[in-house]
Design an enzyme around this catalytic site. Structure first.
Site, short mmCIF file in Angstrom:
data_model
loop_
_atom_site.label_atom_id
_atom_site.label_comp_id
_atom_site.label_asym_id
_atom_site.label_seq_id
_atom_site.Cartn_x
_atom_site.Cartn_y
_atom_site.Cartn_z
CB CYS A 32 46.36 17.25 48.97
SG CYS A 32 47.90 17.25 47.82
CG HIS A 34 49.48 12.20 46.72
ND1 HIS A 34 50.94 13.02 45.90
CD2 HIS A 34 49.18 13.84 46.90
CE1 HIS A 34 49.98 14.29 45.86
NE2 HIS A 34 49.68 14.66 46.90
P1 NAD Z 1 46.83 26.59 39.97
O1 NAD Z 1 47.88 26.99 39.57
O2 NAD Z 1 46.30 25.82 38.89
O3 NAD Z 1 45.88 27.92 40.45
C1 NAD Z 1 45.77 29.33 40.78
C2 NAD Z 1 45.70 30.30 40.40
O4 NAD Z 1 45.11 31.26 40.41
C3 NAD Z 1 45.17 30.22 38.44
O5 NAD Z 1 44.07 29.90 37.44
C4 NAD Z 1 46.62 31.42 38.19
O6 NAD Z 1 46.30 32.14 37.71
C5 NAD Z 1 45.47 32.38 39.11
N1 NAD Z 1 46.35 33.59 40.38
C6 NAD Z 1 47.64 33.95 39.80
N2 NAD Z 1 48.10 35.10 40.72
C7 NAD Z 1 47.27 35.46 41.20
C8 NAD Z 1 47.05 36.36 41.70
N3 NAD Z 1 47.42 37.43 42.83
N4 NAD Z 1 45.25 36.55 42.48
C9 NAD Z 1 45.00 35.93 41.92
N5 NAD Z 1 44.82 34.80 41.24
C10 NAD Z 1 45.75 34.65 40.95
O7 NAD Z 1 47.12 26.55 41.23
P2 NAD Z 1 46.06 25.29 42.30
O8 NAD Z 1 46.98 23.89 41.49
O9 NAD Z 1 44.66 25.87 42.72
O10 NAD Z 1 47.04 25.60 44.43
C11 NAD Z 1 45.94 26.42 45.34
C12 NAD Z 1 46.47 26.88 46.33
O11 NAD Z 1 45.99 25.29 46.85
C13 NAD Z 1 48.18 26.26 46.31
O12 NAD Z 1 47.96 26.88 48.00
C14 NAD Z 1 47.82 25.19 46.55
O13 NAD Z 1 49.27 24.61 47.45
C15 NAD Z 1 46.78 24.33 47.37
N6 NAD Z 1 46.72 23.07 46.78
C16 NAD Z 1 47.32 22.27 45.41
C17 NAD Z 1 46.49 20.84 45.10
C18 NAD Z 1 47.01 20.28 43.78
O14 NAD Z 1 47.42 19.04 43.60
N7 NAD Z 1 46.66 21.47 42.56
C19 NAD Z 1 46.07 19.76 46.12
C20 NAD Z 1 45.99 20.88 47.58
C21 NAD Z 1 46.75 22.16 48.11
#
Ligand code: NAD
Length: 346
Positions: free
Chosen positions: A142, A221
């Site tokens: 992000c 942020h």
């Molecule tokens: P999250 O924890 O909210 O969601 C991840 C999901 O994946 C959960 O539902 C979890 O149960 C599931 N999961 C767990 N193990 C798994 C597997 N082996 N296979 C498939 N699904 C699985 O996380 P998020 O915040 O959505 O983050 C996901 C990605 O996006 C990360 O790389 C993170 O760095 C990136 N990201 C997050 C944000 C943020 O602010 N949340 C912003 C930009 C990028």
């Protein structure tokens, strides 16, 4: 128009938003989403009519016990699609990479993975053309997406000599109750922070140094930027008008009384796009100053949603569904209900 078939593996904060965004695109079909265990988000997937598949060694019986019908496993889902978006937690994407490789499927990873997980890192405004036809892309984080978008505006117009940015980072997302701090300011003891090198995965020659602190908020942020430009703009209004006329930027005027991130998120709730998200870089007319070639500006980044349209564009880049970034961005944003450019000032 034939629609490409898309899977979203990981239905959490990012995955559920990307799934909705994909489902709205005229050239894409959301074939299914995965979860590892049942929860309220699984109920929502069912209500939206998204077929639910079990991933990550999840237990199908647990879904049955919760009354959530399951269409199969990740393996079944991957057999039905042209491309997969991996939205699993940080570092899990790298583990999943072998599964996609074995299936010969192109994939979009997220910014929680290291850059080497994919053939290239991706920013729709930044490097769409370089990413056309790649088999794997990583949508940068992000914060990096926000910086890369701004670099994609400033660089071509005035050249960037050097950029110093301090990132005031949210402690966690609203649902992340285990994160903190809930009182205090935590310096990130990595000087400069990793965000600068991450922006260089998009713009390899960019001179940028970033530092970061974490503060007790879940509402966005804020980046405090000082950019030494190579050529002086006429005035700050010229810079603002370029930001305003670029998609994925939203500039608030003083009369709107948007004093900070609480009002930005309230505006987003009033607007009601996506999950009441703010997918644009947010700037303020009174939050920008120019002294010759020295540009100072604040920008706010909604961590949960800024990467969502980027994921859609990354799919288009991989599958060559659009000839250039501008075409893809216009299609994505029209489907999402985002303004084609920043709003005109009054
Ligand atoms: P999250 O924890 O909210 O969601 C991840 C999901 O994946 C959960 O539902 C979890 O149960 C599931 N999961 C767990 N193990 C798994 C597997 N082996 N296979 C498939 N699904 C699985 O996380 P998020 O915040 O959505 O983050 C996901 C990605 O996006 C990360 O790389 C993170 O760095 C990136 N990201 C997050 C944000 C943020 O602010 N949340 C912003 C930009 C990028």
């Amino acid at each position: 128009m034939p629609r490409v078939r898309v899977a979203v593996n990981g239905f959490g904060t990012i995955g559920k938003r990307v799934a909705d965004a994909v489902a709205k695109q005229p050239d894409m079909e959301l074939v299914g989403v995965t979860k590892t265990r049942p929860n309220f988000e699984g109920t929502r997937a069912m209500e939206k009519g998204y077929p639910l598949f079990v991933a990550g060694g999840g237990d199908r019986a647990a879904f049955a016990a919760a009354g959530l019908p399951v269409a199969g496993t990740l393996d079944d889902l991957l057999g039905q699609v042209d491309v997969v978006v991996d939205a699993a937690p940080d570092k899990v994407g790298k583990e999943n990479a072998a599964i996609y490789r074995a299936k010969g499927l192109p994939v979009v990873f997220q910014g929680g993975e290291k850059a080497d997980v994919a053939e290239a890192s991706f920013s729709a405004l930044g490097n769409f053309a370089n990413c056309l036809g790649k088999r794997s892309l990583r949508v940068v984080s992000c914060n990096t997406t926000g910086l890369a978008r701004a670099a994609a505006v400033l660089g071509p117009h005035w050249g960037i000599g050097h950029w110093e940015a301090t990132l005031v980072r949210r402690a966690g997302d609203p649902a992340e109750t285990a994160r903190g701090p809930i009182n205090g300011i935590l310096p990130t003891f990595q000087l400069p922070s990793h965000h600068g090198p991450d922006v260089r995965t998009i713009f390899p020659d960019l001179s940028i140094a970033t530092t970061a602190v974490v503060v007790p908020t879940t509402l966005m942020h804020v980046h405090v930027n000082h950019v030494r430009l190579q050529r002086a703009p006429r005035d700050a209004d010229e810079v603002l008008s370029v930001f305003r006329s670029t998609p994925r930027f939203h500039v608030f005027a003083p009369w709107e009384h948007v004093d900070g991130t609480p009002q930005v998120m309230e505006y987003a709730r009033d607007r009601g796009i996506g999950f009441n998200d703010m997918m644009e870089n947010v700037l303020w007319e009174n939050g920008i100053r120019l002294d010759d070639r020295d540009l100072y500006f604040f920008q706010a980044i909604h961590q949960e949603s800024i990467v969502v349209p980027e994921n859609v564009d990354a799919i288009r880049a991989i599958l060559r569904l659009a000839p250039d970034g501008a075409t893809s961005i216009a299609t994505t944003d029209r489907a999402l209900g985002l303004a084609p450019t920043g709003r005109p000032s009054r």
